[in-house]
Structures are given as structure tokens and as C-alpha cells.
Motif scaffolding. Structure first.
Motif, short mmCIF file in Angstrom:
data_model
loop_
_atom_site.label_atom_id
_atom_site.label_comp_id
_atom_site.label_asym_id
_atom_site.label_seq_id
_atom_site.Cartn_x
_atom_site.Cartn_y
_atom_site.Cartn_z
N HIS A 170 0.81 -1.22 0.00
CA HIS A 170 0.00 0.00 0.00
C HIS A 170 0.84 1.27 0.00
N ALA A 171 2.12 1.20 0.38
CA ALA A 171 2.98 2.38 0.47
C ALA A 171 4.43 1.92 0.56
N GLY A 172 5.34 2.82 0.18
CA GLY A 172 6.76 2.52 0.33
C GLY A 172 7.60 2.76 -0.91
N MET A 173 6.94 2.91 -2.08
CA MET A 173 7.72 3.16 -3.29
C MET A 173 8.19 4.61 -3.34
N TYR A 174 9.37 4.78 -3.88
CA TYR A 174 9.89 6.10 -4.24
C TYR A 174 9.98 6.14 -5.76
N SER A 175 9.71 7.31 -6.36
CA SER A 175 9.80 7.41 -7.81
C SER A 175 9.86 8.88 -8.22
N THR A 176 9.99 9.11 -9.50
CA THR A 176 10.05 10.47 -10.06
C THR A 176 8.91 10.66 -11.05
N ALA A 177 8.67 11.92 -11.41
CA ALA A 177 7.65 12.20 -12.43
C ALA A 177 8.00 11.50 -13.74
N GLY A 178 9.29 11.48 -14.10
CA GLY A 178 9.71 10.85 -15.35
C GLY A 178 9.44 9.36 -15.37
N ASP A 179 9.72 8.69 -14.25
CA ASP A 179 9.45 7.24 -14.19
C ASP A 179 7.94 6.98 -14.20
N LEU A 180 7.17 7.83 -13.52
CA LEU A 180 5.71 7.66 -13.55
C LEU A 180 5.17 7.85 -14.97
N ALA A 181 5.82 8.73 -15.74
CA ALA A 181 5.38 8.94 -17.12
C ALA A 181 5.54 7.64 -17.92
N ILE A 182 6.64 6.93 -17.69
CA ILE A 182 6.84 5.64 -18.37
C ILE A 182 5.73 4.66 -17.96
N PHE A 183 5.45 4.62 -16.65
CA PHE A 183 4.36 3.77 -16.13
C PHE A 183 3.06 4.09 -16.88
N CYS A 184 2.70 5.38 -16.94
CA CYS A 184 1.43 5.76 -17.55
C CYS A 184 1.43 5.46 -19.05
N GLN A 185 2.57 5.68 -19.70
CA GLN A 185 2.63 5.43 -21.14
C GLN A 185 2.48 3.94 -21.43
N MET A 186 3.02 3.09 -20.57
CA MET A 186 2.83 1.63 -20.73
C MET A 186 1.33 1.31 -20.70
N ILE A 187 0.60 1.97 -19.80
CA ILE A 187 -0.86 1.74 -19.73
C ILE A 187 -1.54 2.22 -21.02
N LEU A 188 -1.17 3.44 -21.47
CA LEU A 188 -1.78 3.97 -22.70
C LEU A 188 -1.43 3.12 -23.92
N ASN A 189 -0.26 2.48 -23.89
CA ASN A 189 0.14 1.59 -24.98
C ASN A 189 -0.47 0.20 -24.83
N ASN A 190 -1.39 0.05 -23.89
CA ASN A 190 -2.07 -1.23 -23.64
C ASN A 190 -1.11 -2.34 -23.20
N GLY A 191 -0.13 -1.97 -22.37
CA GLY A 191 0.67 -2.99 -21.69
C GLY A 191 2.11 -3.09 -22.14
N THR A 192 2.50 -2.28 -23.13
CA THR A 192 3.85 -2.39 -23.68
C THR A 192 4.53 -1.02 -23.66
N TYR A 193 5.81 -0.98 -23.38
CA TYR A 193 6.56 0.28 -23.50
C TYR A 193 7.92 -0.03 -24.09
N ASN A 194 8.28 0.70 -25.13
CA ASN A 194 9.61 0.55 -25.72
C ASN A 194 9.91 -0.90 -26.09
N GLY A 195 8.90 -1.60 -26.59
CA GLY A 195 9.11 -2.98 -27.02
C GLY A 195 9.05 -4.02 -25.92
N VAL A 196 8.85 -3.59 -24.66
CA VAL A 196 8.80 -4.54 -23.55
C VAL A 196 7.35 -4.72 -23.12
N GLN A 197 6.86 -5.93 -23.16
CA GLN A 197 5.47 -6.15 -22.75
C GLN A 197 5.40 -6.47 -21.26
N ILE A 198 4.54 -5.72 -20.57
CA ILE A 198 4.34 -5.88 -19.12
C ILE A 198 3.01 -6.57 -18.85
#
Ligand SMILES: *[C@@H]1O[C@H](CO)[C@@H](O)[C@H](O)[C@H]1NC(C)=O
Ligand SMILES: *[C@@H]1O[C@H](CO)[C@@H](O)[C@H](O)[C@H]1NC(C)=O
Ligand SMILES: *[C@@H]1O[C@H](CO)[C@@H](O)[C@H](O)[C@H]1NC(C)=O
Ligand SMILES: *[C@@H]1O[C@H](CO)[C@@H](O)[C@H](O)[C@H]1NC(C)=O
Length: 404
Positions: A317-345
Motif C-alpha cells: 500500500h505504500a513505500g515506493m519512491y519514484s520520479t515524475a519521469g518514471d511515472l510517465a513511463i508507467f502511464c505510457q505503458m498503460i496507454l500503450n495497452n501494456g507495452t513500452y519501448n518494445g517490452v510487454q508488461i
């Protein structure tokens, strides 16, 4: 205590925000001007002014406890536009300070001790951690490690051990994802309260979570609860045989190159160099009393959330540290329907479940997909929609993903 209400933004906390919107061809993120993607630049200049204006002391109503204070000392904001071709970071700025105060009452440090907020300042993500936990849980849905409609006790038999009440044996994985299990908001008493007496060991605190009683019969109430995601953590650790921090790093954030995203396992004092990159949170003992975890003040680089601290800094529920830039990658993976930069999550059909409203019919106003809230004005403003998923964290963090 509810950990996600914006009215609980603390004076000494910071604020990070992420807006993203979709595309059909979106792959990896690049920087570009608003005009390069056909947007006006004025609204982004206005956004910067607006975010800065809240650093001026004023009475911001309940957000500043009805007294004259700045709303926060600093902020990092990143906005992505992905209508069109590549997704573009059209605005990414930092204002104010990530370290500024000398005590709980807002006495300023001397300016030589201030630390300016940066675009890559590392924040304590607080409840945005639940979004990271949700992604690795969804991977287990994809691989068959867990099933949405299976009961939690399928994986954790002790979860339904006597004297389980209110139908606890019926709680499902889906109910953990959507806060409809029936749990109270937090463990009672807090996991840190018994340290030094009743709950000396990690295993005792874990057992206290797993044996927490239900307040409501499963499926009959929406009640936002940290216990849902602590429980999810223990389910995931059981079925994968990996600790949550390793699971998230190996299967999600590592493969996507999110290098500033981590848990501080063991609540270690961070080394110089790294510490200064992290935003300060709170003079917690001065604000809340001696029952709070005994550690150096202000809380800086060890997780603000006391229950996560009690679980050695690694919790669902809590404990992660991150940056706006890393969160952008997270969100873009969602918008790409599960994949970012060729890596499927994730599988695309699983990403759809983030945007599937499981709660709205029974609990109007509490629209919820897997892990993420939907359709909430308080973190998405005019972008509010059933296809807009997001969350906030107690330390002042926000993420919002508009899929339309
Ligand atoms: C993602 O999936 C949604 C719904 O299934 C679809 O409308 C959208 O076009 C997809 N986006 C991409 C980038 O493939
Ligand atoms: C920021 O913008 C909002 C929306 O336009 C406005 O209501 C608010 O007063 C602005 N706040 C400040 C501090 O300028
Ligand atoms: C903060 O202000 C309160 C109320 O005036 C006071 O009791 C307390 O001692 C102050 N704490 C510090 C650290 O200055
Ligand atoms: C889970 O159960 C719900 C209703 O209880 C049903 O609508 C849904 O299709 C089920 N999902 C799966 C994956 O079995």
C-alpha cells in the motif's frame, strides 16, 4: 484514517502531478514543445504560474486547515500528450523547494540549507504504491498465478482462520483491487504501536494484517483500505515466492528502465548524494506525537507511512519512491495497452480491466477499475471521465491517465 484525500495535503509535503492522454501509435516518450504536437503553449505556461501560486501563503480553506499557509513548498509536474504520433512530454517543470523548513511550525531553514525541487526529484509515492502492486498483481492474472474471482484464502489459508467474522472467507482478489472487501481503513491498532512489546517481529506484524477483522460483509461496502493492498502483497509473495520489492523491480520497473523507482527496504538512512535528491516529508513526531516511529526528523528518505515503515519499508500500500519521469513511463505503458519501448508488461485485455468500472452500479461516485480509481474530479479536474484512471498519495502525489 483515509490516506488519499487532497484536503489532507500537508504543509510540508510536496506535490507531483501527471497528465497523459492516448494515441494509437504511442510507443516511447520524447520531449517536444506543445506546438510540435499542435497544442497551444499558453495553457502550460498558465499551469506553471498556477502551481507556483499555491506556494504563496494564503487561506486555501480545508487544504490549508483554514489558516494562512503555503499549500506546499515545491512541486514537480509532468504532462504528456499522445494524440498523434509519438507520445510527447510537452511540459515538465519543478518549482520551489524539496527541503525548506526547520520545524513543524514552518520556521524556515537558512536559505543555504534549502534544496530546490528538480524535474527529477524523487518523491515518496505513498498510495501510488498501490498502482505498482496492482501491475504485478495483474501480471499474475495474466499468467494464472491468481484469479480475480478466487478467494484470498485460496492463497493465504490463515486469512480465513477462526475467529474470522463477517464472511471473511468469501473475500476475493477482485474485492482487494476495488476496496470492496469490507476491511476497515487501516490495521487497528497501527502496526507500529505494538513495536517493542506485542509486535516485535516482522512475522507478528504480517500475521496481524492477515488476521485483521472485517468491518462489513464482503461486497456490501466501498471502503478505501490499506489492508487490501497489504493483503495483496502477501498473496503475491506467496504465489511467486518473491518479496514484493524484487517482484516489482524484476518484472515491471527494471525492464522498463525506471531507474529512480525503488523501495527503501530496511528503512535505511540514505547515503549523501541520493538523500538530497529525495523530497522531505514531515516532522512527524512533532506533528503527531511520541507514539510515531522513532527515527530522525524530519522524515526524509524513509517511508512516511507508519504501517509501511513497520513492514520494513516494503508494503503493498505504500513505500515506493519514484520520479515524475518514471511515472510517465508507467502511464505510457498503460496507454500503450501494456507495452513500452518494445517490452510487454501486461496483456492488452488486462489493461482494459483498469478502465472497467466494477463499482459504480453499487457504489455511485466510487467508480473503480482494477487498482485505479475512475472518473474522479479531485485528481483529474475537467479531464474526469470513466476512461480516466488515476490515484493520489498522502504525501501529495497524483497520477492521472486519460485514455480517450
Ligand atoms: C488500447 O486498447 C483500447 C481498447 O481496447 C483501444 O481502443 C486502443 O486503441 C488501444 N490503444 C493502443 C495504443 O493500441
Ligand atoms: C489555479 O487555477 C484554478 C483553475 O483555473 C483556479 O480556480 C485557482 O484559483 C488557481 N489558483 C491559484 C492559486 O492561482
Ligand atoms: C509549534 O507551535 C506550537 C503551538 O504554538 C508549540 O506548542 C510548539 O512548541 C511549536 N513547536 C516547535 C518545534 O516550534
Ligand atoms: C467474476 O465474477 C463476476 C461476478 O461475480 C463476473 O461478472 C466476472 O465475469 C467474473 N470474472 C472472471 C474473470 O471470472
Amino acid at each position: 484514517m483515509f490516506k488519499y484525500m487532497p484536503s489532507l495535503l500537508l504543509l510540508f509535503n510536496l506535490f507531483s502531478l501527471l497528465f497523459a492522454s492516448p494515441s494509437t501509435k504511442a510507443q516511447s516518450l520524447v520531449y517536444g514543445s506543445p506546438s510540435s504536437v499542435g497544442l497551444l503553449s499558453a495553457p502550460f505556461k498558465d499551469l506553471e504560474k498556477n502551481v507556483s501560486a499555491y506556494m504563496i501563503a494564503a487561506d486555501y480553506g480545508s487544504a490549508s486547515y483554514h489558516v494562512v499557509h503555503p499549500l506546499y513548498p515545491g512541486a514537480t509536474v509532468l504532462s504528456v500528450d499522445s494524440v498523434g504520433h509519438d507520445s510527447t512530454i510537452v511540459s515538465h517543470f519543478a518549482v520551489g523547494q524539496s527541503k525548506k523548513y526547520a520545524d513543524v511550525n514552518g520556521t524556515l531553514l537558512s536559505e543555504t540549507e534549502w534544496i530546490d525541487t528538480k524535474t527529477d526529484t524523487i518523491y515518496d509515492m505513498a498510495s501510488l504504491t498501490k498502482m505498482f502492486t496492482s501491475i504485478v498483481a495483474m501480471q499474475q492474472l495474466d499468467s494464472g498465478g491468481i484469479r480475480l474471482n478466487a478467494t484470498v484464502s485460496t492463497y493465504l489459508p490463515d486469512f480465513a482462520a477462526p475467529p474470522a467474522v463477517n464472511g471473511k472467507e468469501d473475500v476475493t482478489i477482485l474485492q482487494l483491487f476495488t476496496h470492496t472487501s469490507g476491511f476497515d481503513a487501516d490495521p487497528v491498532p497501527g502496526l507500529w504501536i505494538g513495536i517493542g512489546s506485542s509486535w516485535d517481529t516482522y512475522d507478528e506484524r504480517k500475521a496481524a494484517v492477515i488476521s485483521s477483522p472485517l468491518l462489513h460483509t464482503p461486497g456490501t461496502a466501498y471502503l478505501y483500505s490499506d489492508l487490501n493492498f497489504m493483503t495483496m502483497q502477501f498473496v503475491l509473495e506467496k504465489v511467486t515466492g518473491l518479496p514484493l520489492d524484487i517482484l516489482i523491480e524484476e518484472r515491471f520497473t527494471g525492464p522498463l528502465g525506471m531507474k529512480d523507482t525503488w523501495f527503501n527496504r530496511g528503512n535505511r538512512q540514505l547515503p549523501p548524494g541520493l538523500l538530497e535528491r529525495v523530497a522531505v516529508t514531515e516532522y512527524q513526531i512533532a506533528a503527531l506525537g511520541d507514539v510515531e516511529p522513532q527515527r530522525e526528523q524530519p522524515v526524509w528518505g524513509t517511508v512516511h507511512d507508519e504501517n509501511a515503515w513497520s513492514l520494513n519499508g516494503v508494503a503493498g500500500h505504500a513505500g515506493m519512491y519514484s520520479t515524475a519521469g518514471d511515472l510517465a513511463i508507467f502511464c505510457q505503458m498503460i496507454l500503450n495497452n501494456g507495452t513500452y519501448n518494445g517490452v510487454q508488461i501486461l496483456e492488452p485485455s488486462t489493461v482494459d480491466l483498469i478502465f472497467h468500472d466494477y463499482n459504480g452500479a453499487r457504489f455511485p461516485g466510487n467508480n473503480h477499475g482494477l487498482g485505479f480509481e475512475l472518473n474522479q474530479y479531485y485528481w483529474s479536474g475537467p479531464m474526469q471521465s470513466l476512461q480516466t484512471a488515476g490515484h493520489t498519495g498522502y504525501t501529495g502525489t497524483t497520477m492521472a491517465i486519460d485514455r480517450r
